[in-house]
Design an enzyme around this catalytic site. Structure first.
Site, PDB file in Angstrom:
ATOM      1  CE1 TYR A   1       1.352   0.682   4.228  1.00 48.69           C
ATOM      2  CE2 TYR A   1       0.312  -1.461   4.518  1.00 48.69           C
ATOM      3  CZ  TYR A   1       1.156  -0.462   4.970  1.00 48.69           C
ATOM      4  OH  TYR A   1       1.824  -0.624   6.147  1.00 48.69           O
TER       5      TYR A   1
ATOM      6  CG  ASP B   1       5.250  12.547   3.292  1.00 48.31           C
ATOM      7  OD1 ASP B   1       6.070  12.336   2.385  1.00 48.31           O
ATOM      8  OD2 ASP B   1       4.900  11.673   4.098  1.00 48.31           O
TER       9      ASP B   1
ATOM     10  CB  CYS C   1      -6.141  14.592   5.675  1.00 43.85           C
ATOM     11  SG  CYS C   1      -4.641  14.693   4.671  1.00 43.85           S
TER      12      CYS C   1
END
Length: 371
Positions: free
Chosen positions: A21, A273, A326
């Site tokens: 993943y 990120d 998010c």
């Protein structure tokens, strides 16, 4: 200038594991240069120098990957020397590293403990869940090596927390996973991301399963707290903190993005990120200051675009805590809908009274200590 939180990828997308993943492998495949290689000491020096030129109060150097231990221990010894050289203002320095743990040895553990690195160690709960996706280059499971690493860190006094990716397999067993990890005392549960293409994979996490997982884990977290056996679960801690009238420390709970500079192996800088992509490149530590990059147009647009919120969120009774979640969970941003919306609604419907209860207990304890 404010404090500075830097995320640094010293080995770019290089990794000794082949986790099914891995979101960064997906990010790397969606840019012109998938891997920038190992960071040179010249680039490390430029990063450290620029950081201390910009920061006031503190600067945090957080190393991730790929696998950041691939650059070797001498890289981090040089980091400490450069920090001592360029920290002319005498500000606080925080160092951390996120690792899969399989390359750690006694020398690493001694170094990390002596130099007070905070370590994030990836461990997906139980052996079955972990070894289903966190495999080495030969397809072999890595659970035993990570457990041995955790035991070694404990012996050496390394400060570490556990990072557990909640994928479809982990989410099936919330209580079993919680019980396996609670002995480490500090745990972060991170929902598995879809690929940027949106394609579902066998390990993809559904909203229903994620909601069930959050409820199952929270019940154990609450029971342990009430029994005086507190275990830190980062997202739950943040919700409690918010109910106490404080700001969350997790950027995913702010409701919008800020620029959190991420430095790739070649020195190029990105705002997050999750978005180390060509379209979001802010500049490079070799020619640009952090002030220029953080205050630049690309960073500003990134922040503005992240504030897109689905209209239904504005009337949701849980919006004050959820805040839309998010940005990476809200792609594409054209509608702003969080793909885990129903999971969060189910979780808050179940847990909010107990979150409030914990917050009230902590506030009373604070008042009593002061009084």
């Amino acid at each position: 200038m404010p404090g500075l939180n830097l995320l640094i990828k010293p080995a770019s997308s290089l990794c000794n594991l082949r986790c099914g993943y891995c979101f960064y492998a997906d990010v790397a495949e969606n840019r012109a240069v998938p891997c920038y290689g190992k960071m040179s000491l010249a680039t490390l020096e430029a990063t450290v120098k620029r950081a201390f030129e910009y920061a006031e109060g503190y600067v945090s150097f957080a190393f991730q990957g790929g696998e950041p231990s691939l650059v070797g221990l001498d890289f981090y010894r040089e980091l400490l020397a450069l920090q001592a050289r360029y920290n002319s203002k005498g500000i606080r320095v925080l160092n951390s590293i996120q690792t899969n743990g399989t390359l750690m040895n006694e020398e690493w553990a001694t170094f990390l403990a002596q130099n007070r690195f905070l370590v994030g160690l990836s461990l997906d709960g139980t052996r079955e869940a972990h070894d289903s996706l966190r495999v080495d280059g030969n397809g072999g499971g890595t659970y035993d090596r990570v457990i041995q690493c955790a035991e070694m860190f404990t012996r050496h006094g390394v400060e570490f927390n556990i990072l557990c990716v909640v994928n479809r397999y982990v989410a099936r067993y919330p209580r079993r996973v919680y019980e396996a990890l609670k002995k480490y005392r500090y745990v972060q549960f991170i929902p598995c991301l879809e690929e940027l293409s949106g394609e579902e994979r066998p390990f993809s996490l559904s909203a229903k399963r994620y909601g069930d997982f959050l409820v199952g884990v929270f019940d154990r977290y609450y029971a342990d707290f009430m029994a005086g056996n507190y275990v830190s679960i980062r997202n739950f801690d943040n919700y409690v903190q918010m109910r106490m009238g404080l700001s969350p420390e997790s950027c995913a709970m702010m409701g919008h993005c800020s620029c959190n500079p991420t430095v790739e192996g070649d020195g190029s800088v990105y705002p997050c990120d999750f978005y180390v992509l060509d379209a979001h490149r802010l500049g490079t530590v070799h020619t640009d200051s952090f002030e220029e990059m953080i205050r630049g147009e690309v960073a500003a647009q990134f922040t503005v675009h992240s504030a897109t919120t689905d209209e239904a969120c504005l009337t949701c009774p849980y919006f004050a805590l959820c805040r839309g979640g998010c940005r990476r969970e809200r792609e594409p941003l054209s509608d702003g809908k969080n793909r885990f919306c129903s999971a969060y609604r189910a979780f808050f419907a179940h847990a909010l009274p107990k979150i409030t209860e914990i917050a009230q207990i902590l506030l009373r304890n604070q008042h009593q200590r002061r009084g």
